[in-house]
Write a protein that holds these residues in place. Structure first.
Motif, PDB file in Angstrom:
ATOM      1  N   TYR A 134      91.146 124.099  -5.354  1.00  0.00           N
ATOM      2  CA  TYR A 134      89.670 123.069  -4.801  1.00  0.00           C
ATOM      3  C   TYR A 134      89.689 122.745  -3.230  1.00  0.00           C
ATOM      4  CZ  TYR A 134      88.038 118.360  -4.531  1.00  0.00           C
ATOM      5  OH  TYR A 134      87.161 117.254  -4.189  1.00  0.00           O
ATOM      6  N   TYR A 135      90.666 122.644  -2.538  1.00  0.00           N
ATOM      7  CA  TYR A 135      91.318 122.134  -0.411  1.00  0.00           C
ATOM      8  C   TYR A 135      90.507 123.318  -0.265  1.00  0.00           C
ATOM      9  CZ  TYR A 135      93.092 117.572  -2.228  1.00  0.00           C
ATOM     10  OH  TYR A 135      93.423 116.198  -2.887  1.00  0.00           O
ATOM     11  N   ALA A 136      91.415 124.473  -0.339  1.00  0.00           N
ATOM     12  CA  ALA A 136      90.861 125.708  -0.889  1.00  0.00           C
ATOM     13  C   ALA A 136      89.252 125.423   0.096  1.00  0.00           C
ATOM     14  CB  ALA A 136      91.533 126.956  -0.559  1.00  0.00           C
ATOM     15  N   VAL A 137      88.710 125.338  -1.103  1.00  0.00           N
ATOM     16  CA  VAL A 137      87.037 125.375  -1.490  1.00  0.00           C
ATOM     17  C   VAL A 137      85.856 124.358  -0.745  1.00  0.00           C
ATOM     18  CG1 VAL A 137      85.784 125.511  -3.747  1.00  0.00           C
ATOM     19  CG2 VAL A 137      86.907 127.103  -4.408  1.00  0.00           C
ATOM     20  N   LYS A 138      86.949 123.432  -0.837  1.00  0.00           N
ATOM     21  CA  LYS A 138      86.360 122.072  -0.044  1.00  0.00           C
ATOM     22  C   LYS A 138      86.305 123.044   1.530  1.00  0.00           C
ATOM     23  CE  LYS A 138      86.698 118.094  -0.378  1.00  0.00           C
ATOM     24  NZ  LYS A 138      87.540 116.945  -0.258  1.00  0.00           N
ATOM     25  N   LEU A 139      87.871 123.393   2.055  1.00  0.00           N
ATOM     26  CA  LEU A 139      87.376 123.929   3.407  1.00  0.00           C
ATOM     27  C   LEU A 139      86.525 124.735   3.743  1.00  0.00           C
ATOM     28  CD1 LEU A 139      88.611 123.840   6.036  1.00  0.00           C
ATOM     29  CD2 LEU A 139      90.651 125.655   5.385  1.00  0.00           C
ATOM     30  N   TYR A 140      86.076 125.810   2.800  1.00  0.00           N
ATOM     31  CA  TYR A 140      85.178 126.477   2.875  1.00  0.00           C
ATOM     32  C   TYR A 140      83.772 125.999   2.845  1.00  0.00           C
ATOM     33  CZ  TYR A 140      81.810 131.112   1.771  1.00  0.00           C
ATOM     34  OH  TYR A 140      81.270 132.050   1.795  1.00  0.00           O
ATOM     35  N   LYS A 141      83.425 125.036   2.270  1.00  0.00           N
ATOM     36  CA  LYS A 141      82.436 124.472   2.675  1.00  0.00           C
ATOM     37  C   LYS A 141      82.456 123.787   3.642  1.00  0.00           C
ATOM     38  CE  LYS A 141      81.671 123.466  -2.608  1.00  0.00           C
ATOM     39  NZ  LYS A 141      81.445 123.111  -3.450  1.00  0.00           N
ATOM     40  N   HIS A 142      83.324 122.964   3.727  1.00  0.00           N
ATOM     41  CA  HIS A 142      83.280 121.694   5.023  1.00  0.00           C
ATOM     42  C   HIS A 142      83.689 122.522   6.503  1.00  0.00           C
ATOM     43  CE1 HIS A 142      81.515 119.234   2.167  1.00  0.00           C
ATOM     44  NE2 HIS A 142      82.726 118.727   0.804  1.00  0.00           N
ATOM     45  N   GLN A 143      84.710 123.122   6.808  1.00  0.00           N
ATOM     46  CA  GLN A 143      85.343 123.782   7.250  1.00  0.00           C
ATOM     47  C   GLN A 143      85.465 122.660   8.540  1.00  0.00           C
ATOM     48  OE1 GLN A 143      83.614 127.548   9.116  1.00  0.00           O
ATOM     49  NE2 GLN A 143      82.248 126.912   7.398  1.00  0.00           N
ATOM     50  N   SER A 144      86.324 121.873   7.991  1.00  0.00           N
ATOM     51  CA  SER A 144      86.956 120.361   8.524  1.00  0.00           C
ATOM     52  C   SER A 144      88.156 120.243   8.551  1.00  0.00           C
ATOM     53  CB  SER A 144      85.971 119.327   8.435  1.00  0.00           C
ATOM     54  OG  SER A 144      86.769 118.816   7.441  1.00  0.00           O
TER      55      SER A 144
END
Length: 301
Positions: free
Chosen positions: A262-272
């Motif tokens: 979930y956090y890896a996908v969030k990183l993909y979306k927001h790159q923050s």
């Protein structure tokens, strides 16, 4: 009055030396490695031998402490360039390189001797771990991002080392434990590399996959996270010797792995950095809990 100030000065000196020693051997990291080794041992044994458990903990700690000390000797100058590492004992000059070398060499000799007294295979894997970390991974860091793959090998040895210490045997079970911790290294380490990207750059390190801090790098993180989840539940198929888990345990592990994903996908979306930090913290939680869950599952058999 003079006596009291001398006593205080000695106390202060001792606390500084002790603090430097902890930094040189990275006590926190070393203890997490010891935890992995002990979990691997508990997974393998029928009957716990506390003397072996203690020797494994001490030998494992000395092995990792030695690797960290050698690493800081080699990277003394680059450590001085990064905020995170500039206050370490060697770059600040609080500790001489010769002192650090004595610590590193004595830790290596004593650590390997202790592991050898458990069994020769444990010492062999300990020696491989120190050699790869200090002589291959550390020099490669400034040359290629592929160094992360090399570094993942000594990083994955501790969990497996516990099993080998218990059985004096390297077969499919410790191989499986090695694979789990091997795949875990990538999302964990790349999350750190994302957070430290600019700092690493200053020191001449580029550790992101393919050298880029972008969506392509996060695709790699997602890929290895999925691999980790799959590898973690393979024992449910009961094809991995005496290391197997219940279906309900596999479901729990998938749920745990999904948090990382979930956090890896969030990183993909927001790159923050916020998501990278969440991924890093969730990866630490994952590897800690998975080892505890495996041990609980084993004792329920």
């Amino acid at each position: 009055m003079q006596v009291n100030s001398n006593v205080g000065h000695k106390k202060m000196n001792f606390s500084v030396v002790f603090s430097d020693f902890k930094q040189l051997t990275k006590v926190g990291l070393s203890l997490s490695v010891v935890f992995s080794s002990l979990a691997g041992y508990l997974l393998a044994v029928e009957e716990i031998q506390y003397s072996v458990l203690v020797m494994l903990a001490i030998g494992g700690y000395l092995m990792v402490g030695a690797s960290n000390a050698f690493n800081q000797i080699i990277e003394k100058d680059t450590d001085a360039l990064m905020k995170r590492t500039m206050n370490r004992p060697l770059p600040t000059g609080r500790m001489h390189v010769s002192t650090a070398l004595v610590v590193a060499v004595s830790f290596t000799i004593i650590g390997l001797a202790i592991l050898y007294s458990i069994n020769p295979k444990s010492a062999l894997f300990g020696a491989i771990s120190i050699f790869l970390y200090t002589s291959v991974y550390t020099p490669l860091k400034s040359i290629t991002p592929l160094s992360v793959f090399v570094g993942a090998i000594p990083g994955a040895i501790p969990f497996m080392l516990g099993w080998v210490a218990a059985t004096n045997d390297f077969s499919i079970e410790p191989g499986m434990l090695f694979l789990i911790q091997f795949f875990w290294q990538f999302p964990h380490f790349w999350a750190i590399a994302w957070l430290q990207y600019d700092e690493y750059k200053k020191a001449g390190f580029n550790l992101m996959p393919m050298g880029q801090k972008n969506k392509k790098a996060v695709v790699q993180i997602i890929f290895y996270t999925i691999c980790l989840i799959i590898v973690s539940i393979i024992p449910v198929l009961q094809k991995t010797g005496s290391f197997y888990i219940y279906p309900v345990t596999a479901v729990i592990l998938v749920a745990l792995g999904s948090v990382m994903l979930y956090y890896a996908v969030k990183l993909y979306k927001h790159q923050s950095n916020k998501e990278a930090r969440q991924l890093m913290l969730s990866s630490v939680l994952y590897i800690t809990l998975i080892q505890i869950i495996y041990v609980i599952d084993k004792f329920l058999h």
